[in-house]
Design an enzyme around this catalytic site. Structure first.
Site, PDB file in Angstrom:
ATOM      1  CG  ASN A   1      12.563  -1.745  -0.282  1.00 18.57           C
ATOM      2  OD1 ASN A   1      11.465  -2.173   0.100  1.00 18.57           O
ATOM      3  ND2 ASN A   1      13.017  -1.984  -1.501  1.00 18.57           N
TER       4      ASN A   1
ATOM      5  CB  SER B   1       4.287 -12.421   4.629  1.00 19.11           C
ATOM      6  OG  SER B   1       5.309 -12.163   3.693  1.00 19.11           O
ATOM      7  CG  ASN B   2       8.747  -9.198   4.391  1.00 18.66           C
ATOM      8  OD1 ASN B   2       9.750  -9.664   4.918  1.00 18.66           O
ATOM      9  ND2 ASN B   2       8.365  -9.541   3.176  1.00 18.66           N
TER      10      ASN B   2
ATOM     11  CG  HIS C   1      14.779  -5.899  -4.188  1.00 18.18           C
ATOM     12  ND1 HIS C   1      13.661  -5.470  -4.881  1.00 18.18           N
ATOM     13  CD2 HIS C   1      15.565  -6.538  -5.085  1.00 18.18           C
ATOM     14  CE1 HIS C   1      13.778  -5.849  -6.150  1.00 18.18           C
ATOM     15  NE2 HIS C   1      14.926  -6.481  -6.299  1.00 18.18           N
TER      16      HIS C   1
ATOM     17  CE  LYS D   1       6.226   9.205  -6.817  1.00 21.05           C
ATOM     18  NZ  LYS D   1       6.321   7.822  -6.276  1.00 21.05           N
TER      19      LYS D   1
ATOM     20  CG  MET E   1       3.836  -3.161  -4.896  1.00 21.92           C
ATOM     21  SD  MET E   1       5.406  -4.048  -5.003  1.00 21.92           S
ATOM     22  CE  MET E   1       5.434  -4.379  -6.760  1.00 21.92           C
ATOM     23  NE  ARG E   2       1.136   3.909  -5.063  1.00 22.99           N
ATOM     24  CZ  ARG E   2       0.630   4.256  -6.225  1.00 22.99           C
ATOM     25  NH1 ARG E   2       1.153   5.232  -6.919  1.00 22.99           N
ATOM     26  NH2 ARG E   2      -0.436   3.654  -6.695  1.00 22.99           N
ATOM     27  CG  LEU E   3      10.291   4.491  -7.701  1.00 18.21           C
ATOM     28  CD1 LEU E   3      10.757   5.235  -8.946  1.00 18.21           C
ATOM     29  CD2 LEU E   3      11.481   3.889  -6.973  1.00 18.21           C
ATOM     30  CB  ILE E   4      10.218   6.917  -1.368  1.00 16.78           C
ATOM     31  CG1 ILE E   4       9.709   5.619  -0.709  1.00 16.78           C
ATOM     32  CG2 ILE E   4      10.184   8.091  -0.385  1.00 16.78           C
ATOM     33  CD1 ILE E   4       8.324   5.695  -0.123  1.00 16.78           C
TER      34      ILE E   4
HETATM   35  C1  GRF Z   1       8.710  -9.242  -0.525  1.00 17.77           C
HETATM   36  O1  GRF Z   1       9.228 -10.280  -1.301  1.00 17.77           O
HETATM   37  C2  GRF Z   1       9.651  -8.069  -0.494  1.00 17.77           C
HETATM   38  O2  GRF Z   1      10.990  -8.428  -0.601  1.00 17.77           O
HETATM   39  C3  GRF Z   1       9.223  -7.295  -1.708  1.00 17.77           C
HETATM   40  O3  GRF Z   1       7.839  -7.439  -1.773  1.00 17.77           O
HETATM   41  C4  GRF Z   1       7.455  -8.659  -1.150  1.00 17.77           C
HETATM   42  C5  GRF Z   1       6.401  -8.331  -0.138  1.00 17.77           C
HETATM   43  O4  GRF Z   1       5.817  -9.469   0.421  1.00 17.77           O
HETATM   44  N1  GRF Z   1       9.682  -5.927  -1.630  1.00 17.77           N
HETATM   45  P1  GRF Z   1       4.835  -9.323   1.666  1.00 17.77           P
HETATM   46  O5  GRF Z   1       3.705  -8.378   1.246  1.00 17.77           O
HETATM   47  O6  GRF Z   1       5.608  -8.753   2.817  1.00 17.77           O
HETATM   48  O7  GRF Z   1       4.313 -10.682   1.949  1.00 17.77           O
END
Ligand code: GRF
Length: 190
Positions: free
Chosen positions: A110, A16-17, A112, A68, A93-96
């Site tokens: 990023n 969604s972002n 958060h 990695k 969902m991974r550390l760079i």
């Molecule tokens: C968001 O809440 C962002 O802050 C976090 O992971 C979520 C990702 O949501 N890092 P989406 O995949 O962008 O919907």
């Protein structure tokens, strides 16, 4: 002349972002060239979103690489061959690791879902709710080698006010979808 910054969005899930960023680019509110979506999960919904938005996507499977370091070398080559200047993490969902951190020093961002430095890492919203604090919020920050520890660029918070987790999540996502594109626009046009 095209002097818009070239960006790649990295995402592992819903996206969604990514969508908010793509929409802001499309609307001319974010002056950037969205070159690529990168995902470590080929089946993530973000891939569908990218297709619909007409943005190229690239999926890789981390466990098919030795380390990695080796998949980041591959990503680095890919990004550099496209002229990508900024990496925008959006639910990746991974550390760079060091390979990308060195190649894109101070050019990885990023978002958060907490008011950092409080509640870094996974399930930040769950952590926020479980702690009993009175405010929740969102942080946009530079990425360094730590878990959500890089320099903070923008934050927005709100009072939880008795709301349950589902409502807090909704509010957080609504804030994210405004704050991320707006912060990117500010940063790229400095
Ligand atoms: C968001 O809440 C962002 O802050 C976090 O992971 C979520 C990702 O949501 N890092 P989406 O995949 O962008 O919907």
């Amino acid at each position: 002349m095209n002097n818009k910054p070239k960006i790649a969005v990295f995402a592992s899930g819903n996206g969604s972002n990514f969508q908010a960023i793509a929409d802001a680019v499309q609307a001319g509110k974010l002056k950037a060239d969205l070159a690529l979506v990168v995902t470590d999960r080929p089946k993530a919904f973000v891939v569908e979103r990218a297709k619909k938005a007409g943005i190229a996507s690239f999926a890789f499977v981390p466990k098919e690489y030795d380390s990695k370091q080796s998949y980041e070398e591959m990503l680095k080559e890919k990004l550099q061959s496209l002229g990508v200047e900024w990496i925008v993490l959006a639910g990746y969902m991974r550390l760079i690791g060091p390979v990308l951190l060195e190649a894109y020093e101070n050019r990885i961002l990023n978002i958060h879902p907490s008011v950092l430095p409080a509640f870094p890492g996974k399930d930040a919203i769950g952590q926020t709710m479980a702690s009993g604090v009175e405010t929740a919020g969102v942080t946009v920050h530079y990425v360094d080698a730590g878990m959500d520890t890089g320099q903070i660029i923008a934050q927005q918070s709100f009072a939880i006010n008795g709301r349950d987790q589902r409502m807090v999540e909704q509010e957080i996502h609504a804030i994210e979808h405004q704050l991320y594109p707006a912060t990117l626009q500010r940063l790229f046009n400095k």
